[in-house]
Design an enzyme around this catalytic site. Structure first.
Site, short mmCIF file in Angstrom:
data_model
loop_
_atom_site.label_atom_id
_atom_site.label_comp_id
_atom_site.label_asym_id
_atom_site.label_seq_id
_atom_site.Cartn_x
_atom_site.Cartn_y
_atom_site.Cartn_z
N HIS A 123 13.14 -12.65 55.46
CA HIS A 123 11.99 -11.95 56.05
C HIS A 123 10.63 -12.46 55.57
O HIS A 123 9.61 -11.97 56.03
CB HIS A 123 12.07 -10.44 55.81
CG HIS A 123 11.74 -10.04 54.39
ND1 HIS A 123 12.62 -10.16 53.35
CD2 HIS A 123 10.61 -9.54 53.85
CE1 HIS A 123 12.06 -9.74 52.23
NE2 HIS A 123 10.84 -9.37 52.50
C1 UD1 Z 1 6.43 -6.22 53.70
C2 UD1 Z 1 5.79 -6.76 52.43
C3 UD1 Z 1 6.77 -7.69 51.75
C4 UD1 Z 1 8.09 -7.01 51.49
C5 UD1 Z 1 8.62 -6.40 52.78
C6 UD1 Z 1 9.83 -5.58 52.48
C7 UD1 Z 1 3.36 -7.10 52.53
C8 UD1 Z 1 2.28 -8.09 52.64
N1 UD1 Z 1 4.60 -7.56 52.75
O1 UD1 Z 1 6.68 -7.30 54.57
O2 UD1 Z 1 6.23 -8.09 50.49
O3 UD1 Z 1 8.99 -7.94 50.99
O4 UD1 Z 1 7.63 -5.55 53.37
O5 UD1 Z 1 10.66 -5.41 53.56
O6 UD1 Z 1 3.11 -5.95 52.26
N2 UD1 Z 1 8.06 -3.67 61.49
C9 UD1 Z 1 8.78 -2.83 62.28
N3 UD1 Z 1 9.14 -1.61 61.79
C10 UD1 Z 1 8.83 -1.20 60.53
C11 UD1 Z 1 8.07 -2.06 59.73
C12 UD1 Z 1 7.71 -3.29 60.22
O7 UD1 Z 1 9.09 -3.14 63.41
O8 UD1 Z 1 9.21 -0.07 60.13
C13 UD1 Z 1 7.69 -5.00 62.02
C14 UD1 Z 1 6.32 -5.00 62.70
O9 UD1 Z 1 6.40 -5.90 63.77
C15 UD1 Z 1 5.44 -5.60 61.62
C16 UD1 Z 1 6.38 -6.56 60.91
O10 UD1 Z 1 7.64 -5.92 60.94
O11 UD1 Z 1 4.31 -6.24 62.13
C17 UD1 Z 1 5.98 -6.83 59.48
O12 UD1 Z 1 5.82 -5.63 58.73
P1 UD1 Z 1 4.82 -5.58 57.48
O13 UD1 Z 1 4.92 -4.29 56.79
O14 UD1 Z 1 3.46 -6.05 57.86
O15 UD1 Z 1 5.37 -6.71 56.53
P2 UD1 Z 1 6.86 -7.06 56.11
O16 UD1 Z 1 7.19 -8.40 56.68
O17 UD1 Z 1 7.74 -5.92 56.40
N1 UDP Z 2 17.75 -3.68 51.61
C1 UDP Z 2 18.43 -2.67 52.31
N2 UDP Z 2 18.84 -2.95 53.58
C2 UDP Z 2 18.63 -4.16 54.19
C3 UDP Z 2 17.95 -5.15 53.46
C4 UDP Z 2 17.50 -4.88 52.18
O1 UDP Z 2 18.65 -1.59 51.78
O2 UDP Z 2 19.04 -4.32 55.34
C5 UDP Z 2 17.28 -3.37 50.24
C6 UDP Z 2 17.79 -4.31 49.20
O3 UDP Z 2 19.06 -3.91 48.74
C7 UDP Z 2 16.73 -4.20 48.13
C8 UDP Z 2 15.46 -4.01 48.95
O4 UDP Z 2 15.88 -3.56 50.22
O5 UDP Z 2 16.94 -3.07 47.34
C9 UDP Z 2 14.72 -5.29 49.07
O6 UDP Z 2 13.74 -5.16 50.02
P1 UDP Z 2 13.21 -6.40 50.86
O7 UDP Z 2 14.17 -7.54 50.82
O8 UDP Z 2 12.82 -5.86 52.19
O9 UDP Z 2 11.85 -6.74 50.11
P2 UDP Z 2 11.47 -7.59 48.80
O10 UDP Z 2 12.33 -7.14 47.68
O11 UDP Z 2 11.64 -9.03 49.14
O12 UDP Z 2 10.04 -7.27 48.60
#
Ligand code: UD1
Ligand code: UDP
Length: 362
Positions: free
Chosen positions: A204
Protein backbone atom coordinates in the site's frame (compact mmCIF):
# COMPACT_ATOMS: atom_id res chain seq x y z
CA UNK A 1 -4.15 13.61 34.71
CA UNK A 2 -6.42 13.75 31.66
CA UNK A 3 -5.18 13.06 28.14
CA UNK A 4 -6.62 12.86 24.65
CA UNK A 5 -5.42 10.07 22.36
CA UNK A 6 -5.51 10.83 18.62
CA UNK A 7 -6.15 8.00 16.15
CA UNK A 8 -7.06 8.07 12.47
CA UNK A 9 -5.70 5.16 10.46
CA UNK A 10 -5.64 1.36 10.69
CA UNK A 11 -2.28 0.92 12.45
CA UNK A 12 -3.19 3.62 15.01
CA UNK A 13 -6.15 1.62 16.32
CA UNK A 14 -3.91 -1.40 16.89
CA UNK A 15 -1.28 0.70 18.69
CA UNK A 16 -3.64 2.32 21.19
CA UNK A 17 -5.63 -0.83 22.08
CA UNK A 18 -3.41 -2.06 24.94
CA UNK A 19 -2.87 1.47 26.23
CA UNK A 20 -6.38 2.28 27.30
CA UNK A 21 -6.66 -0.20 30.22
CA UNK A 22 -3.07 0.52 31.34
CA UNK A 23 -3.71 4.26 31.47
CA UNK A 24 -6.90 3.74 33.47
CA UNK A 25 -5.02 1.48 35.91
CA UNK A 26 -2.53 4.31 36.51
CA UNK A 27 -5.27 6.85 37.22
CA UNK A 28 -4.90 8.58 33.84
CA UNK A 29 -8.24 9.50 32.26
CA UNK A 30 -7.93 9.03 28.50
CA UNK A 31 -10.43 9.72 25.72
CA UNK A 32 -9.99 8.78 22.08
CA UNK A 33 -10.56 11.18 19.20
CA UNK A 34 -10.84 9.53 15.75
CA UNK A 35 -9.99 11.93 12.94
CA UNK A 36 -11.76 9.78 10.36
CA UNK A 37 -8.70 9.48 8.09
CA UNK A 38 -9.74 5.84 7.61
CA UNK A 39 -13.50 5.39 7.53
CA UNK A 40 -14.47 2.18 5.70
CA UNK A 41 -15.79 -0.41 8.08
CA UNK A 42 -12.98 -2.80 7.05
CA UNK A 43 -10.35 -0.09 7.69
CA UNK A 44 -11.76 1.20 10.98
CA UNK A 45 -14.82 -0.30 12.77
CA UNK A 46 -13.53 -3.87 12.57
CA UNK A 47 -10.51 -2.91 14.69
CA UNK A 48 -12.63 -1.44 17.47
CA UNK A 49 -14.51 -4.75 17.63
CA UNK A 50 -11.49 -7.06 17.29
CA UNK A 51 -9.41 -5.12 19.81
CA UNK A 52 -12.24 -4.37 22.23
CA UNK A 53 -11.20 -0.74 21.95
CA UNK A 54 -13.45 1.85 23.63
CA UNK A 55 -15.45 3.82 21.07
CA UNK A 56 -13.96 7.25 20.27
CA UNK A 57 -15.53 10.06 22.26
CA UNK A 58 -15.23 12.29 19.20
CA UNK A 59 -15.29 11.45 15.49
CA UNK A 60 -14.08 14.27 13.24
CA UNK A 61 -14.98 12.84 9.82
CA UNK A 62 -11.86 14.17 8.06
CA UNK A 63 -11.81 11.53 5.30
CA UNK A 64 -9.49 11.30 2.31
CA UNK A 65 -7.71 14.04 0.40
CA UNK A 66 -4.31 15.33 -0.58
CA UNK A 67 -1.75 15.48 2.20
CA UNK A 68 -2.35 19.17 2.84
CA UNK A 69 -6.13 18.84 2.71
CA UNK A 70 -6.22 15.85 5.02
CA UNK A 71 -3.66 17.17 7.51
CA UNK A 72 -5.06 20.69 7.56
CA UNK A 73 -8.67 19.55 7.93
CA UNK A 74 -7.64 17.35 10.85
CA UNK A 75 -5.70 20.25 12.39
CA UNK A 76 -8.63 22.64 12.17
CA UNK A 77 -11.00 20.15 13.77
CA UNK A 78 -8.52 19.04 16.42
CA UNK A 79 -7.64 22.63 17.31
CA UNK A 80 -11.30 23.36 17.90
CA UNK A 81 -11.72 20.29 20.10
CA UNK A 82 -8.47 20.61 22.05
CA UNK A 83 -9.05 24.32 22.65
CA UNK A 84 -12.30 23.47 24.44
CA UNK A 85 -11.14 20.31 26.22
CA UNK A 86 -7.64 21.54 27.19
CA UNK A 87 -6.29 18.14 28.26
CA UNK A 88 -3.04 17.83 30.23
CA UNK A 89 -1.43 16.12 27.23
CA UNK A 90 -2.18 14.82 23.74
CA UNK A 91 -0.87 11.37 22.84
CA UNK A 92 -0.21 10.63 19.17
CA UNK A 93 0.99 7.32 17.74
CA UNK A 94 2.96 6.24 14.69
CA UNK A 95 3.53 8.33 11.60
CA UNK A 96 0.31 8.99 9.69
CA UNK A 97 -1.14 12.38 8.74
CA UNK A 98 -3.44 12.30 11.78
CA UNK A 99 -0.34 11.94 13.99
CA UNK A 100 1.22 15.09 12.56
CA UNK A 101 -2.07 17.00 12.69
CA UNK A 102 -2.52 16.08 16.36
CA UNK A 103 0.99 17.19 17.25
CA UNK A 104 0.74 20.51 15.39
CA UNK A 105 -2.68 21.39 16.76
CA UNK A 106 -1.69 20.56 20.36
CA UNK A 107 1.72 22.21 20.48
CA UNK A 108 0.32 25.55 19.34
CA UNK A 109 -2.24 25.40 22.12
CA UNK A 110 0.69 24.80 24.52
CA UNK A 111 -0.57 21.29 25.27
CA UNK A 112 2.33 18.83 25.71
CA UNK A 113 2.57 16.21 22.96
CA UNK A 114 3.50 12.60 23.75
CA UNK A 115 4.66 10.58 20.76
CA UNK A 116 4.42 6.80 21.00
CA UNK A 117 6.67 5.05 18.46
CA UNK A 118 9.06 8.01 18.32
CA UNK A 119 12.47 8.00 16.66
CA UNK A 120 12.00 5.54 13.77
CA UNK A 121 13.73 6.77 10.62
CA UNK A 122 13.82 5.44 7.05
CA UNK A 123 16.02 8.38 5.94
CA UNK A 124 13.79 8.65 2.88
CA UNK A 125 12.10 11.99 2.56
CA UNK A 126 9.92 10.85 -0.34
CA UNK A 127 7.97 8.88 2.28
CA UNK A 128 5.20 11.03 3.75
CA UNK A 129 5.60 9.08 7.00
CA UNK A 130 9.25 10.16 7.35
CA UNK A 131 8.19 13.82 7.24
CA UNK A 132 5.43 13.12 9.76
CA UNK A 133 7.85 11.34 12.12
CA UNK A 134 10.50 14.05 11.98
CA UNK A 135 8.16 16.94 12.63
CA UNK A 136 6.13 15.12 15.29
CA UNK A 137 9.28 14.19 17.20
CA UNK A 138 10.59 17.77 17.16
CA UNK A 139 7.28 18.99 18.61
CA UNK A 140 6.97 16.33 21.31
CA UNK A 141 7.58 16.89 25.00
CA UNK A 142 7.82 13.17 25.74
CA UNK A 143 9.15 10.66 23.18
CA UNK A 144 8.42 6.97 23.74
CA UNK A 145 10.60 4.72 21.60
CA UNK A 146 10.13 1.12 20.37
CA UNK A 147 13.83 0.24 19.78
CA UNK A 148 17.17 1.47 21.14
CA UNK A 149 18.16 2.71 17.68
CA UNK A 150 15.29 5.20 17.87
CA UNK A 151 16.79 6.79 21.01
CA UNK A 152 20.08 7.24 19.14
CA UNK A 153 18.30 8.76 16.13
CA UNK A 154 16.54 11.30 18.35
CA UNK A 155 19.69 12.26 20.26
CA UNK A 156 21.52 12.81 16.94
CA UNK A 157 18.69 15.17 15.93
CA UNK A 158 19.19 17.24 19.07
CA UNK A 159 16.32 15.96 21.21
CA UNK A 160 17.06 16.32 24.92
CA UNK A 161 17.71 12.75 26.18
CA UNK A 162 15.68 13.55 29.33
CA UNK A 163 12.56 13.59 27.11
CA UNK A 164 13.19 10.13 25.65
CA UNK A 165 11.98 6.88 27.24
CA UNK A 166 12.61 3.49 25.69
CA UNK A 167 9.32 1.62 26.27
CA UNK A 168 9.42 -1.15 23.62
CA UNK A 169 7.04 -1.95 20.80
CA UNK A 170 3.34 -1.48 21.45
CA UNK A 171 2.44 -3.48 18.28
CA UNK A 172 4.13 -6.45 19.92
CA UNK A 173 1.95 -6.08 23.00
CA UNK A 174 -1.26 -5.89 20.94
CA UNK A 175 -0.22 -9.04 19.16
CA UNK A 176 0.73 -10.93 22.32
CA UNK A 177 -2.55 -9.98 23.98
CA UNK A 178 -4.48 -11.20 20.92
CA UNK A 179 -2.72 -14.55 20.49
CA UNK A 180 -5.06 -16.52 22.78
CA UNK A 181 -7.98 -15.23 20.72
CA UNK A 182 -6.59 -16.61 17.44
CA UNK A 183 -5.46 -19.99 18.74
CA UNK A 184 -8.36 -21.82 17.11
CA UNK A 185 -8.78 -19.41 14.20
CA UNK A 186 -7.85 -20.57 10.71
CA UNK A 187 -8.64 -17.61 8.48
CA UNK A 188 -6.72 -19.11 5.53
CA UNK A 189 -9.27 -21.93 5.18
CA UNK A 190 -11.85 -19.33 4.20
CA UNK A 191 -9.80 -18.61 1.08
CA UNK A 192 -9.29 -22.31 0.30
CA UNK A 193 -5.70 -22.20 1.56
CA UNK A 194 -3.76 -24.54 3.83
CA UNK A 195 -1.57 -23.43 6.74
CA UNK A 196 2.09 -23.39 5.73
CA UNK A 197 1.21 -23.63 2.02
CA UNK A 198 0.67 -20.01 0.96
CA UNK A 199 2.36 -16.63 0.83
CA UNK A 200 0.61 -13.59 2.34
CA UNK A 201 1.11 -10.27 0.54
CA UNK A 202 0.21 -6.64 1.29
CA UNK A 203 1.16 -3.55 -0.70
CA UNK A 204 0.00 0.00 0.00
CA UNK A 205 2.98 2.38 0.06
CA UNK A 206 2.68 5.17 -2.55
CA UNK A 207 6.26 4.41 -3.66
CA UNK A 208 4.83 1.12 -4.96
CA UNK A 209 1.16 1.84 -5.72
CA UNK A 210 1.76 5.14 -7.51
CA UNK A 211 4.60 3.89 -9.74
CA UNK A 212 3.16 1.47 -12.31
CA UNK A 213 6.58 0.00 -13.11
CA UNK A 214 7.18 -0.93 -9.45
CA UNK A 215 3.65 -2.22 -8.94
CA UNK A 216 4.05 -4.27 -12.10
CA UNK A 217 7.33 -5.83 -10.87
CA UNK A 218 5.69 -6.79 -7.56
CA UNK A 219 2.61 -8.19 -9.32
CA UNK A 220 4.82 -10.19 -11.65
CA UNK A 221 6.75 -11.67 -8.70
CA UNK A 222 3.50 -12.62 -6.94
CA UNK A 223 2.22 -14.33 -10.10
CA UNK A 224 5.42 -16.43 -10.20
CA UNK A 225 5.40 -17.32 -6.51
CA UNK A 226 6.15 -21.00 -5.85
CA UNK A 227 3.14 -21.06 -3.49
CA UNK A 228 -0.36 -19.57 -3.92
CA UNK A 229 -0.60 -15.97 -2.75
CA UNK A 230 -3.29 -14.37 -0.61
CA UNK A 231 -3.36 -10.60 -1.08
CA UNK A 232 -5.77 -8.57 1.10
CA UNK A 233 -5.86 -5.36 -0.93
CA UNK A 234 -5.68 -1.90 0.67
CA UNK A 235 -8.23 0.57 -0.79
CA UNK A 236 -5.37 2.72 -2.13
CA UNK A 237 -4.01 -0.23 -4.11
CA UNK A 238 -7.13 -1.80 -5.60
CA UNK A 239 -7.86 0.89 -8.24
CA UNK A 240 -4.18 0.95 -9.25
CA UNK A 241 -4.11 -2.80 -9.83
CA UNK A 242 -7.29 -2.60 -11.88
CA UNK A 243 -6.13 0.45 -13.85
CA UNK A 244 -2.99 -1.35 -15.01
CA UNK A 245 -4.63 -4.79 -15.37
CA UNK A 246 -1.96 -6.18 -13.08
CA UNK A 247 -3.52 -8.92 -11.08
CA UNK A 248 -6.61 -10.99 -11.01
CA UNK A 249 -7.47 -13.98 -8.91
CA UNK A 250 -6.86 -16.17 -11.98
CA UNK A 251 -3.12 -15.56 -11.76
CA UNK A 252 -2.72 -17.85 -8.71
CA UNK A 253 -3.16 -14.83 -6.50
CA UNK A 254 -6.27 -14.56 -4.33
CA UNK A 255 -7.25 -10.90 -4.16
CA UNK A 256 -9.27 -10.23 -1.01
CA UNK A 257 -10.76 -7.24 0.78
CA UNK A 258 -8.81 -5.93 3.77
CA UNK A 259 -9.32 -8.26 6.72
CA UNK A 260 -9.82 -7.61 10.43
CA UNK A 261 -6.95 -7.67 12.90
CA UNK A 262 -7.54 -11.16 14.36
CA UNK A 263 -7.93 -12.68 10.90
CA UNK A 264 -4.77 -10.89 9.79
CA UNK A 265 -2.75 -12.26 12.70
CA UNK A 266 -4.06 -15.74 11.94
CA UNK A 267 -3.09 -15.32 8.26
CA UNK A 268 0.39 -14.02 9.16
CA UNK A 269 1.00 -16.85 11.64
CA UNK A 270 -0.04 -19.54 9.14
CA UNK A 271 1.73 -18.14 6.07
CA UNK A 272 4.88 -19.83 4.79
CA UNK A 273 6.26 -16.34 4.15
CA UNK A 274 5.06 -12.75 3.86
CA UNK A 275 5.74 -10.19 1.12
CA UNK A 276 4.89 -6.67 2.27
CA UNK A 277 5.66 -2.97 2.32
CA UNK A 278 3.80 -2.44 5.62
CA UNK A 279 5.63 -1.19 8.68
CA UNK A 280 3.45 -3.02 11.18
CA UNK A 281 3.50 -6.32 9.27
CA UNK A 282 7.32 -6.35 9.24
CA UNK A 283 7.12 -6.24 13.03
CA UNK A 284 4.31 -8.78 13.38
CA UNK A 285 6.02 -11.30 11.09
CA UNK A 286 9.07 -10.96 13.33
CA UNK A 287 6.95 -11.67 16.42
CA UNK A 288 5.14 -14.59 14.76
CA UNK A 289 8.31 -16.19 13.35
CA UNK A 290 7.08 -16.01 9.76
CA UNK A 291 9.88 -14.98 7.37
CA UNK A 292 9.27 -11.62 5.70
CA UNK A 293 10.33 -10.04 2.40
CA UNK A 294 9.98 -6.25 2.41
CA UNK A 295 9.39 -4.66 -0.99
CA UNK A 296 10.75 -1.19 -0.29
CA UNK A 297 13.93 0.79 -0.83
CA UNK A 298 14.49 1.32 2.89
CA UNK A 299 12.97 0.40 6.20
CA UNK A 300 12.72 2.15 9.54
CA UNK A 301 12.21 -1.33 11.09
CA UNK A 302 15.88 -2.30 10.67
CA UNK A 303 15.84 -4.40 13.83
CA UNK A 304 13.68 -7.00 12.05
CA UNK A 305 16.48 -7.46 9.49
CA UNK A 306 19.18 -7.52 12.16
CA UNK A 307 17.52 -10.40 14.03
CA UNK A 308 17.12 -12.39 10.78
CA UNK A 309 13.33 -12.18 10.36
CA UNK A 310 13.17 -9.83 7.38
CA UNK A 311 14.98 -9.11 4.13
CA UNK A 312 14.78 -5.81 2.25
CA UNK A 313 14.48 -5.91 -1.54
CA UNK A 314 13.32 -3.16 -3.84
CA UNK A 315 10.35 -3.59 -6.15
CA UNK A 316 12.21 -5.88 -8.57
CA UNK A 317 10.58 -9.13 -9.70
CA UNK A 318 13.72 -11.26 -9.69
CA UNK A 319 15.00 -9.91 -6.40
CA UNK A 320 11.62 -10.47 -4.75
CA UNK A 321 11.48 -14.05 -6.04
CA UNK A 322 15.07 -14.72 -4.94
CA UNK A 323 14.36 -13.37 -1.46
CA UNK A 324 11.10 -15.31 -1.30
CA UNK A 325 12.85 -18.62 -2.18
CA UNK A 326 15.43 -17.88 0.50
CA UNK A 327 12.74 -16.93 3.04
CA UNK A 328 10.77 -20.11 2.36
CA UNK A 329 13.79 -22.30 3.09
CA UNK A 330 15.14 -20.23 5.99
CA UNK A 331 15.01 -21.07 9.67
CA UNK A 332 12.07 -19.57 11.56
CA UNK A 333 14.14 -19.18 14.70
CA UNK A 334 15.36 -15.73 15.64
CA UNK A 335 15.39 -13.65 18.80
CA UNK A 336 12.52 -11.24 19.41
CA UNK A 337 13.83 -7.66 19.84
CA UNK A 338 14.30 -6.20 23.32
CA UNK A 339 11.10 -5.16 25.14
CA UNK A 340 8.76 -6.28 22.39
CA UNK A 341 6.64 -7.76 25.17
CA UNK A 342 3.32 -7.48 26.97
CA UNK A 343 4.32 -4.66 29.36
CA UNK A 344 4.85 -1.79 26.92
CA UNK A 345 1.57 -0.14 27.90
CA UNK A 346 2.56 -0.21 31.58
CA UNK A 347 5.87 1.49 30.76
CA UNK A 348 3.97 4.12 28.74
CA UNK A 349 1.55 4.74 31.61
CA UNK A 350 4.45 4.99 34.10
CA UNK A 351 6.27 7.48 31.85
CA UNK A 352 3.14 9.65 31.67
CA UNK A 353 2.39 9.34 35.38
CA UNK A 354 5.91 10.47 36.26
CA UNK A 355 5.16 13.84 34.68
CA UNK A 356 5.83 15.62 31.40
CA UNK A 357 8.25 18.54 31.25
CA UNK A 358 6.84 21.24 28.98
CA UNK A 359 8.96 22.27 26.00
CA UNK A 360 11.28 25.25 26.66
CA UNK A 361 9.38 28.53 26.95
CA UNK A 362 5.94 26.93 27.32
C1 UD1 B 1 -2.16 5.88 5.49
C2 UD1 B 1 -0.85 6.40 6.07
C3 UD1 B 1 0.19 5.31 5.97
C4 UD1 B 1 -0.28 4.04 6.64
C5 UD1 B 1 -1.64 3.63 6.08
C6 UD1 B 1 -2.16 2.48 6.87
C7 UD1 B 1 -0.43 8.79 5.74
C8 UD1 B 1 0.34 9.80 4.98
N1 UD1 B 1 -0.36 7.53 5.28
O1 UD1 B 1 -1.96 5.58 4.13
O2 UD1 B 1 1.38 5.74 6.64
O3 UD1 B 1 0.66 3.03 6.40
O4 UD1 B 1 -2.56 4.72 6.19
O5 UD1 B 1 -3.09 1.73 6.18
O6 UD1 B 1 -1.08 9.12 6.70
N2 UD1 B 1 -9.37 4.89 1.37
C9 UD1 B 1 -10.59 4.29 1.34
N3 UD1 B 1 -11.21 4.00 2.53
C10 UD1 B 1 -10.64 4.28 3.73
C11 UD1 B 1 -9.40 4.92 3.75
C12 UD1 B 1 -8.77 5.21 2.56
O7 UD1 B 1 -11.14 4.02 0.30
O8 UD1 B 1 -11.26 3.97 4.79
C13 UD1 B 1 -8.70 5.18 0.09
C14 UD1 B 1 -9.01 6.58 -0.45
O9 UD1 B 1 -9.05 6.49 -1.83
C15 UD1 B 1 -7.76 7.35 -0.05
C16 UD1 B 1 -6.67 6.30 -0.14
O10 UD1 B 1 -7.29 5.10 0.28
O11 UD1 B 1 -7.51 8.45 -0.87
C17 UD1 B 1 -5.48 6.59 0.75
O12 UD1 B 1 -5.86 6.81 2.11
P1 UD1 B 1 -4.98 7.74 3.06
O13 UD1 B 1 -5.49 7.71 4.44
O14 UD1 B 1 -4.74 9.07 2.44
O15 UD1 B 1 -3.56 7.05 3.02
P2 UD1 B 1 -3.17 5.52 3.12
O16 UD1 B 1 -2.58 5.11 1.82
O17 UD1 B 1 -4.30 4.75 3.68
N1 UDP C 1 -3.79 -5.29 8.89
C1 UDP C 1 -5.06 -5.84 9.04
N2 UDP C 1 -5.74 -6.21 7.91
C2 UDP C 1 -5.22 -6.07 6.65
C3 UDP C 1 -3.93 -5.51 6.53
C4 UDP C 1 -3.24 -5.12 7.67
O1 UDP C 1 -5.54 -6.00 10.17
O2 UDP C 1 -5.90 -6.42 5.69
C5 UDP C 1 -3.07 -4.87 10.11
C6 UDP C 1 -1.72 -5.52 10.27
O3 UDP C 1 -1.84 -6.77 10.91
C7 UDP C 1 -1.00 -4.51 11.13
C8 UDP C 1 -1.55 -3.19 10.63
O4 UDP C 1 -2.77 -3.50 9.99
O5 UDP C 1 -1.34 -4.67 12.48
C9 UDP C 1 -0.60 -2.55 9.68
O6 UDP C 1 -1.24 -1.51 9.04
P1 UDP C 1 -0.82 -1.04 7.58
O7 UDP C 1 -0.04 -2.09 6.87
O8 UDP C 1 -2.06 -0.54 6.94
O9 UDP C 1 0.06 0.25 7.90
P2 UDP C 1 1.60 0.48 8.31
O10 UDP C 1 1.92 -0.40 9.46
O11 UDP C 1 2.43 0.21 7.10
O12 UDP C 1 1.63 1.92 8.65
Amino acid sequence: MRIIVVVGARPNFIKVAPLMPALAAHGIAADIVHTGQHYDSAMSDVFFDDLELPQPRWFLGVGSGTHATQTATAMVKLEELLGVELPDAVLVVGDVNSTLAGALAAVKLHIPVVHLEAGLRSREFAMPEEVNRLVTDQLSALLLTPVREADENLIKEGIDPARIRFVGNIMAESLLRSLPRIEARSACARYGLEAGRYVLATVHRPENTDHPERLSEIASALRSSPLPVLFPVHPRTRPRLAEHGLLSSTHGVVLADPVGYLDMLSLERDAAAIVTDSGGIQEESCMLHTPCVTVRRSTERRVTIEVGANRLVGAWRDKILGALEEALSSSREWPVPESWDDSVSVRVAQALASGIDPLPGV
